[in-house]
Design a protein around this motif. Sequence first.
Motif: not given
Length: 186
Positions: A124-133
């Motif tokens: 979930g944290d990684v997907l959050g980063k990807v979404a931010d990018w």
Amino acid sequence: MPGEPAYVLGMSPAILTADELLQIPDKHVELVRGVLVVREPPGLRHGRIALELGRRLADHVAAGRLGRVYVESGFKLTSNPDTVRGPDIAFIRETRLPEPEPVGYPALAPDLVVEILSPSDRPGDVLGKVADWLSAGTRLAWVVDPERRLVRIYRADGVDEIVTIEQALDGEDVVPGFACQLATIL
């Protein structure tokens, strides 16, 4: 508030700015919607993969004069509250390079970001980063998974795919002409 564990050392949790983040010494942190998120330093395998992929990417970019490659550099993606993310590797094409090159965090999203997973990373944290990018304007995000020996590719148009160890990473139209056999970096 982010879904990521935030450890604010010696401070009570407070909303920080990108400029305040620059003043914090000796850190491996990001700023997510104003909240300081401290991360453990990556391990040895992580560093080798970042170097191998970053070197290949930088050599290709320099040869074609396509732009610049950065490692472990922060980018200010949003303001009020500020979000500063730091990918393992980033590429900015020549026409988008900020001049003069800022000492701090440029208010822009790289064209390509590479995140290399560590064993402690939560999906979930990684997907959050990807979404931010992607929300900030990044066109291509590669999430390298050393354990599973694959890369998940996320694109601005919403199309994603998986590249396996037998395949090659492709820079597509973001880093034209770049290709790297995944087996050579994992």
